[in-house]
Write an enzyme that holds these catalytic residues in place. Structure first.
Site, PDB file in Angstrom:
ATOM      1  N   LYS A   1      41.575  10.175  61.749  1.00 59.09           N
ATOM      2  CA  LYS A   1      42.505   9.755  62.801  1.00 59.09           C
ATOM      3  C   LYS A   1      43.398   8.595  62.312  1.00 59.09           C
ATOM      4  CE  LYS A   1      41.022  12.647  66.013  1.00 59.09           C
ATOM      5  NZ  LYS A   1      39.975  13.562  65.758  1.00 59.09           N
TER       6      LYS A   1
HETATM    7  C1  LIG Z   1      39.066  14.339  66.974  1.00 57.83           C
HETATM    8  C2  LIG Z   1      39.286  14.818  68.338  1.00 57.83           C
HETATM    9  C3  LIG Z   1      38.336  14.658  69.350  1.00 57.83           C
HETATM   10  C4  LIG Z   1      36.942  14.215  69.084  1.00 57.83           C
HETATM   11  O1  LIG Z   1      36.853  12.947  68.573  1.00 57.83           O
HETATM   12  P1  LIG Z   1      35.439  12.438  68.041  1.00 57.83           P
HETATM   13  O2  LIG Z   1      35.666  10.962  67.904  1.00 57.83           O
HETATM   14  O3  LIG Z   1      35.177  13.124  66.741  1.00 57.83           O
HETATM   15  O4  LIG Z   1      34.426  12.770  69.068  1.00 57.83           O
HETATM   16  C5  LIG Z   1      38.668  15.022  70.647  1.00 57.83           C
HETATM   17  N1  LIG Z   1      39.864  15.530  70.934  1.00 57.83           N
HETATM   18  C6  LIG Z   1      40.801  15.724  69.993  1.00 57.83           C
HETATM   19  C7  LIG Z   1      42.132  16.267  70.390  1.00 57.83           C
HETATM   20  C8  LIG Z   1      40.531  15.410  68.651  1.00 57.83           C
HETATM   21  O5  LIG Z   1      41.457  15.623  67.712  1.00 57.83           O
END
Ligand SMILES: *Cc1c(COP(=O)(O)O)cnc(C)c1O
Length: 375
Positions: free
Chosen positions: A181
């Site tokens: 991210k």
């Molecule tokens: C990465 C992601 C998540 C989940 O995030 P985590 O921190 O891995 O639980 C949820 N929604 C979207 C759109 C994502 O890209």
């Protein structure tokens, strides 16, 4: 040449901050988590931020805090990572998918009302790739039908649209600090809310539902704690937070660089036959999380494999959730149920996008793609 799909931006000062925590007595949820929460709250202009272990946990806790569960329906998008709708299942509720806009991939707000029943309790919009959904329209609908809005902003901290920023109109907004991210602690997440009562509840729910955190228990005179609600074990720790504090300070510099790379991609890909690019909504700030192309003339998977064959890291965000095996089996979803999401899901490829990506690497990626599409 080898171009990774993602390279994180952890630097020496971040590593020093982690060392400081490791050299301290306090590893779990404490002052560094608080400091990160304050920084994110300040950036968002939000009253409270609650650090947790993932965005999935954040979404789950928000559903619990707003009392959404068994027998309730939650409207969301099939064009997302399965975490979005899985969190609805974790809460015991039923996900109801609504198809997306062809131009952005975001939930089509014009189709939401048709999906509302007397059991609908909430909407979870996802700001796909970093572009905010039409939150003003979604909130008109939510207000009319008395629905809670929980934003999945895993892609989107830095965006703005129609004067709206992530979470600014909604009950709460959830973020991810997963490894790829825009800012990351490997794993991690956060909730932001302007509802201070729910913020207190969420702070309890992230740690079993107990009313004192470890820092309360051990930094002051010993106090007994009690448990009045059943919570989960989702608290962010000082080690994770120490990685995020510095990235929070550099978040806008990173955005500038990704925005520049995005414009390079757009310029270079504009005249290439066989690919299309989704639209950025006019007069908005896009968080520039994932740069995707839509393959129009060839099979996506053949292009995907060929790009990878040139040493370029790629991903597919996303094959729509309703066509994943579990969702097909459990709910009987099938092809054609959400045709716009399916079209994006069948054609999309995500290309590398991160501050450390060099201009020459962008050139190499575009040239490789051009060769593949021509052959
Ligand atoms: C990465 C992601 C998540 C989940 O995030 P985590 O921190 O891995 O639980 C949820 N929604 C979207 C759109 C994502 O890209």
């Amino acid at each position: 040449m080898k171009v990774e799909f993602y390279r994180h931006n952890i630097n020496k000062s971040d590593i020093q901050r982690v060392k400081d925590v490791l050299n301290s007595i306090f590893l779990t949820t404490g002052d560094v988590v608080q400091s990160f929460e304050d920084k994110l709250a300040m950036y968002l202009g939000s009253k409270s931020v609650i650090g947790v272990t993932s965005c999935t946990a954040a979404l789950h806790l928000c559903l619990l805090a707003w009392e959404i569960g068994k027998g309730d329906e939650v409207i969301t998008t099939p064009m997302s990572f399965c975490a979005t709708s899985n969190s609805i299942l974790h809460a015991g509720a039923t996900p109801v998918f609504v198809d997306v806009e062809a131009e952005t991939g975001n939930i089509n707000s014009e189709l939401i009302e048709d999906a509302i029943t007397e059991r609908t309790k909430a909407i979870i919009p996802v700001h796909l790739y970093g572009q905010l959904c039409d939150m003003r329209r979604i909130h008109e609908i939510a207000k009319k039908h008395k629905l809670v809005v929980i934003e999945d902003a895993a892609h989107t901290i830095e965006a703005e649209r129609d004067g709206v920023t992530p979470g600014s109109l909604s009950e709460c907004v959830c973020f991810s600090f997963y490894a790829t991210k825009n800012i990351t602690s490997g794993e991690g997440g956060a909730i932001a809310t302007n509802d201070t009562e729910k913020a207190d509840l969420l702070r309890m729910l992230r740690l079993h539902g107990i009313d004192k955190s470890a820092i309360d228990r051990y930094s002051k005179r010993y106090q007994h704690w009690d448990m009045s609600v059943l919570g989960w074990k989702y608290n962010m720790d000082n080690i994770q937070a120490s990685l995020l504090v510095g990235q929070m300070e550099r978040i806008d510099t990173y955005w500038e660089r990704r925005n520049y790379i995005w414009s390079l991609y757009e310029q270079k890909l504009r005249d290439i036959k066989g690919v299309e690019i989704l639209k950025t909504v006019a007069d908005s700030k896009h968080a520039r999380h994932l740069f995707t192309i839509q393959v129009t003339d060839k099979k996506r998977d053949s292009v995907l494999i060929a790009v990878q064959g040139k040493g370029v890291g790629v991903a597919v965000n996303y094959r729509p959730i309703h066509l994943l095996q579990y969702y097909r089996d459990r709910y009987g979803f099938k092809e054609e149920d959400f045709p716009v999401a399916e079209k994006i899901g069948a054609r999309t490829i995500s290309l590398p996008l991160y501050p450390g990506l060099k201009d020459t690497e962008v050139d190499y990626i575009v040239t490789s793609l051009q060769d593949i599409l021509k052959s």
